[in-house]
Structure formats: structure tokens, C-alpha cells
Design a protein around this motif. Structure first.
Motif, PDB file in Angstrom:
ATOM      1  N   UNK A 196       0.839  -1.139   0.093  1.00 12.26           N
ATOM      2  CA  UNK A 196      -0.045  -0.063   0.046  1.00 12.26           C
ATOM      3  C   UNK A 196       0.909   1.424  -0.056  1.00 12.26           C
ATOM      4  N   UNK A 197       2.099   1.144  -0.474  1.00 15.32           N
ATOM      5  CA  UNK A 197       2.781   2.406  -0.550  1.00 15.32           C
ATOM      6  C   UNK A 197       2.956   3.086  -1.953  1.00 15.32           C
ATOM      7  N   UNK A 198       2.372   4.159  -1.967  1.00 15.28           N
ATOM      8  CA  UNK A 198       2.253   5.108  -3.166  1.00 15.28           C
ATOM      9  C   UNK A 198       3.739   5.589  -3.779  1.00 15.28           C
ATOM     10  N   UNK A 199       4.600   4.796  -4.768  1.00 15.30           N
ATOM     11  CA  UNK A 199       5.728   5.382  -4.993  1.00 15.30           C
ATOM     12  C   UNK A 199       5.857   4.899  -6.303  1.00 15.30           C
ATOM     13  N   UNK A 200       7.250   5.379  -6.888  1.00 16.47           N
ATOM     14  CA  UNK A 200       7.797   5.170  -8.015  1.00 16.47           C
ATOM     15  C   UNK A 200       9.083   4.679  -7.978  1.00 16.47           C
ATOM     16  N   UNK A 201       9.536   3.498  -8.800  1.00 23.24           N
ATOM     17  CA  UNK A 201      10.864   2.857  -8.695  1.00 23.24           C
ATOM     18  C   UNK A 201      11.770   3.388  -9.821  1.00 23.24           C
ATOM     19  N   UNK A 202      12.632   3.806  -9.486  1.00 21.69           N
ATOM     20  CA  UNK A 202      13.521   4.196 -10.571  1.00 21.69           C
ATOM     21  C   UNK A 202      15.000   4.017 -10.359  1.00 21.69           C
ATOM     22  N   UNK A 233       5.482  14.103  -2.487  1.00 19.68           N
ATOM     23  CA  UNK A 233       6.029  15.133  -1.879  1.00 19.68           C
ATOM     24  C   UNK A 233       5.381  15.339  -0.300  1.00 19.68           C
ATOM     25  N   UNK A 234       4.354  14.621  -0.312  1.00 18.28           N
ATOM     26  CA  UNK A 234       3.247  14.964   0.842  1.00 18.28           C
ATOM     27  C   UNK A 234       3.512  13.775   1.900  1.00 18.28           C
ATOM     28  N   UNK A 235       4.338  12.761   1.518  1.00 15.56           N
ATOM     29  CA  UNK A 235       5.070  11.730   2.480  1.00 15.56           C
ATOM     30  C   UNK A 235       5.727  12.147   3.480  1.00 15.56           C
ATOM     31  N   UNK A 236       5.667  11.513   4.689  1.00 15.49           N
ATOM     32  CA  UNK A 236       6.272  11.785   5.696  1.00 15.49           C
ATOM     33  C   UNK A 236       7.874  10.887   6.054  1.00 15.49           C
ATOM     34  N   UNK A 246      21.705  -1.035  -3.924  1.00 16.48           N
ATOM     35  CA  UNK A 246      21.315   0.058  -2.684  1.00 16.48           C
ATOM     36  C   UNK A 246      19.895   0.540  -3.125  1.00 16.48           C
ATOM     37  N   UNK A 247      19.142   0.332  -2.063  1.00 19.45           N
ATOM     38  CA  UNK A 247      17.697   0.511  -2.140  1.00 19.45           C
ATOM     39  C   UNK A 247      17.454   1.790  -1.418  1.00 19.45           C
ATOM     40  N   UNK A 248      17.314   2.871  -2.209  1.00 22.46           N
ATOM     41  CA  UNK A 248      17.168   4.279  -1.385  1.00 22.46           C
ATOM     42  C   UNK A 248      15.969   4.734  -1.463  1.00 22.46           C
ATOM     43  N   UNK A 249      15.287   4.991  -0.286  1.00 28.13           N
ATOM     44  CA  UNK A 249      13.923   5.870  -0.168  1.00 28.13           C
ATOM     45  C   UNK A 249      14.184   7.338  -0.166  1.00 28.13           C
ATOM     46  N   UNK A 250      13.471   8.276  -0.994  1.00 37.82           N
ATOM     47  CA  UNK A 250      13.403   9.449  -1.093  1.00 37.82           C
ATOM     48  C   UNK A 250      12.170  10.185  -1.278  1.00 37.82           C
ATOM     49  N   UNK A 251      12.107  11.420  -1.205  1.00 38.22           N
ATOM     50  CA  UNK A 251      10.763  12.278  -1.642  1.00 38.22           C
ATOM     51  C   UNK A 251      11.160  12.672  -2.907  1.00 38.22           C
TER      52      UNK A 251
END
Length: 464
Positions: free
Chosen positions: A47-53, A78-81, A120-125
């Protein structure tokens, strides 16, 4: 600008050796397709709204043959915390299975070897150019976009040549251990100068605090690093901030030598045989070399570790200086797994028994009286007080003239007082050891021997 004729053939040979093969390209493309689709599915199920690049040199097609590292970015809205970043990491851990490592930059990310690739799996905004970013990782997609828009297809090979050149002279990598050129910096330099050859030609005349700015439309921030390359997607950031003074001038000197005579050694370092007589060289060198050996069973991640190691190197250097030893050079080596060794070349272990101390200007009445009261009649005075120019002086017996045994004890016992980080200080007090000259013989194993051979030689391979 025209380099000597031999460069044309050498350039062709180097590129044939460093460009990824067709087989590598196909293997990589297939792996990235599997990686991205599997990761997207895992994130959607959570349920995580994201894009993988995919970002980094692989995405920009400036990677080198044999390179197996992949940067997979999970980009949140951008609105994620910030807590969403941690959720992403937990999903990634479940997706890759056992064997993952959690590393830390401004926030945690996950590393894992998957099918032979170091990912490396890097989460970001998600970030937009010109707008405030939440973390440095958020800039990376913007960097990729800029490079893809401004680096021509032919310039990708120019970047590859520059990367191999910086690797060959030992200045590639923005990590703390190296303090050198990042891949992104190499890409920007090629864009700025047009080609590898034009860059090396121009670098001959670089000056202290050289400023390179691709986007002239923005006002850059103020920087004071050895070299300044304004980030075209964030004018308040110096892409070359990691580059140390030593690395900068090594690059400049190597560029001058390369332009004069292009040779393979600038791209492929000379592999030297370590001589068997290193202990003998140390014993007969004419100066003394002090080694501090630190066993370490559980070191932190490399960037944290090297920050601690370099701080320790400086701390011991200060401690030696405060005790009257003149440190000529120093170096640090680590296998990043179980041992670290600090190396200090000093003029002599034998210190003169007398020290000259300069006092206050004679013109200062009170200070002069205090100086004379302190030393007139003192049993420690060998000569003086006297006047030299406009100042008082006195020669006194050296108080901290240490024996070899005392020096070893004080370096280890008082290490935290010297400024050694607490974690390493605790190990030093329990297990650290200090060796002088050929006493290091038992530790001459593994890659440390290469460091010591290079340290004693003192001349970079590319200089001949």
C-alpha cells in the motif's frame, strides 16, 4: 588542443577495455527489469504509493565494464512523511530476503547483493528543481535528468576515460576514505569542458578555489573548498565539496604529466611487488617510523569508520608534536574488517634534553615580571633568561622526554585525552599496541604491505 600522437591509439585501447560489453549490457537490462517489476509489486502490495527508478551511472550510461553496483530509488510523493521512508525499508527487507544490510546517510537505506549485483535501495521524496528538498537523496533524480539532457552520447565515453583516469591516480570516490571525485562530478566536468582531453588541458592551470559553473543564470552560494563546482540543479551546493586539497592538486599534477606524455599508467596503476626487506628498510631509513595497531572486531560502516580513523590519525599526530616529536608524514590503513594501523614518520625518537622557550615582549612590563619570576633561580633552567630581539627567552630541561616504553604507554593510555573518538579509544586501551620501526614485522601481512611500501617510497606510481 592536441595531445601527443601516441594518445590516439592508447585512447582506443583504454576504451575497448573499459566500455561494458554487449553481454554485460544485456545481463544488466534483464536484471533491472526483474528488479524493478518485483519491487513495484512488493510496494503496491504494502500500500505504498511510490515510483521505482534506477539512477547513478547505470541510468546515465557512464558505467564501466565489470561494474556491479546499482542504485534503486523508491520515490515517495512530496506529501509523504519521514516515517514512510522507514516503511519502504521494511518492505525492501522483506522483498530481498535475508542478508540485507541497513546503512545510514541522512536517513536509513538498505543494501543487498542480488543475483551478483550490489544494490542500494534508497527511499526518498519527489523533488522539483529550485524547490527545497528534504534530504540529499532527493536530488539524485534531478541529477540524472540534468545529465541525460546535457551529456551527449559521445561524451559518455569521455566520462568513462575521466573515471578511469581518476581511479588510476587514486582520486576517484567522494567517500570519506578517498575525499575525491564522484561519478556525478566527473560527468559535470565533461559537460563543462567538452571532453576528457580538454579537461586535462584546462586543469593544468586551475587555481586555488577554482569555480566551475554550468548554469550561469543562477547566483551560486558562497563556498571555500579547494575546488568549487556549482550543482546545476541546486546553486547552494558544491558538487566537489568532498574533494580534499591533496586530491585536487594530485589531479592537477597528474593532468600536467599526462598532457606532456600520455601513458597507460595513468589509467591502470603499476602493480608493484612488495619487497621482502621492508623491516630492513625501516631499520636503516635514517628516520623513525611509529606504528599504532588497533584490532577491531566490529567496525561501523566505512564512511563512519574512516571519519573516526582520520580523526584518530590527527589526534596522535598532535600528541606526538606536543611531546616534542617532529612528524614528517602520516598515513592510515584499514582492512575495514578487523584491524587498523596508523603510521607516523618522525625525525627521531631521540629528543634533545633542552628546549628553548620564547617569552613575552620586553615592552610588556607585567608579563616580563611574571616570566622572570617563573624562571629566575629555577632548577629547570639551563640557560637564560635572556633577550633576543624584543622578547625574553629561556632554555629549560625537557620535562616530557619520553623513553620508547613511556611513549608507547602514553599514546595508548591517554588516547581519548588526545582526541581519539570514544569507540576507538576504548579498543586502544584494551588491545592497542605501539611499534617502532622493524617492530611492525609481525603485522606485515595482507594489503597493509602495499600501503607501507608506497608510504616509504613516497612517490605516486603515475610520476614514474
Amino acid at each position: 588542443m592536441q595531445l601527443p600522437g601516441a594518445w590516439t591509439q592508447l585512447r582506443r585501447e583504454i576504451l575497448s577495455e573499459i566500455k561494458p560489453t554487449k553481454g554485460e549490457q544485456e545481463e544488466l537490462a534483464a536484471f533491472l527489469s526483474r528488479l524493478r517489476s518485483g519491487l513495484v509489486k512488493a510496494l503496491e502490495e504494502a500500500g505504498i504509493d511510490s515510483e521505482v527508478e534506477i539512477h547513478g551511472s547505470v541510468a546515465r550510461d557512464t558505467w564501466l565494464r565489470g561494474q556491479r553496483d546499482i542504485d534503486a530509488f523508491i520515490i515517495l510523493k512530496p506529501e509523504a512523511v519521514r516515517s514512510d521512508l522507514l516503511r519502504v525499508n521494511e518492505v525492501v527487507k522483506g522483498y530481498v530476503g535475508p542478508g540485507w544490510i541497513e546503512a545510514y546517510a541522512e536517513h536509513p537505506y538498505v543494501k543487498k547483493i542480488v543475483e551478483g549485483f550490489e544494490v542500494e535501495f534508497v527511499p526518498c521524496f519527489k523533488a522539483e528543481e529550485g524547490k527545497r528538498i528534504a534530504s540529499a537523496a532527493d536530488r539524485t533524480p534531478l541529477h540524472t535528468g540534468y545529465i541525460l539532457d546535457h551529456l551527449s552520447e559521445s561524451q559518455r565515453d569521455e566520462v568513462r576515460l575521466l573515471k578511469m583516469f581518476t581511479k588510476g591516480i587514486g582520486v576517484y570516490g567522494a567517500e570519506i576514505k578517498v575525499g575525491g571525485f564522484s561519478g556525478y562530478l566527473c560527468e559535470l566536468l565533461v559537460i563543462a569542458y567538452g571532453s576528457f582531453e580538454e579537461l586535462t588541458w584546462a586543469a593544468q592551470d586551475w587555481r586555488e578555489h577554482e569555480v566551475i559553473q554550468l548554469n550561469k543564470a543562477v547566483k551560486p552560494g558562497k563556498f571555500n573548498e579547494p575546488i568549487i563546482v556549482i550543482d546545476p540543479v541546486d546553486s547552494n551546493r558544491n558538487v566537489a565539496s568532498a574533494v580534499t586539497e591533496t586530491v585536487l592538486w594530485t589531479f592537477v599534477a597528474a593532468a600536467r604529466a599526462f598532457v606532456e606524455k600520455p601513458e597507460r599508467k595513468f589509467f591502470v596503476p603499476v602493480i608493484r611487488d612488495v619487497p621482502d626487506d621492508l623491516p630492513k628498510q625501516l631499520a636503516e631509513r635514517g628516520v623513525d617510523v611509529i606504528f599504532v595497531h588497533v584490532p577491531d572486531r566490529d567496525p561501523p560502516v566505512p564512511d563512519t569508520l574512516w571519519g573516526q580513523l582520520y580523526k584518530t590519525e590527527k589526534a596522535f599526530g598532535r600528541a606526538l608534536g606536543e611531546r616534542g616529536f617532529k612528524v614528517l608524514r602520516s598515513a592510515t590503513w584499514s582492512d575495514e574488517e578487523k584491524r587498523h594501523i596508523f603510521v607516523y614518520e618522525i625525525e627521531s625518537m631521540v629528543l634533545p634534553p633542552v628546549v628553548k622557550k620564547m617569552g613575552p615582549p620586553v615592552s610588556l612590563l607585567k608579563d616580563s615580571k611574571d616570566f622572570l619570576n617563573a624562571y629566575m633561580g629555577s632548577q629547570e633552567v639551563v640557560s637564560g633568561p635572556g633577550i633576543e630581539g624584543g622578547r625574553w627567552w629561556v632554555e629549560v630541561k625537557r620535562k616530557n622526554a619520553l623513553s620508547r616504553v613511556d611513549l608507547k604507554k602514553t599514546l595508548v593510555r591517554d588516547c581519548e585525552e588526545h582526541g581519539v573518538p570514544k569507540r576507538l579509544a576504548a579498543i586502544l586501551r584494551k588491545h592497542g599496541s605501539v611499534m617502532i620501526n622493524d617492530e611492525i614485522e609481525a603485522q606485515l601481512t595482507g594489503r597493509f604491505t602495499f600501503l607501507l611500501e608506497g608510504f616509504l617510497r613516497g612517490r605516486p606510481d603515475w610520476l614514474g
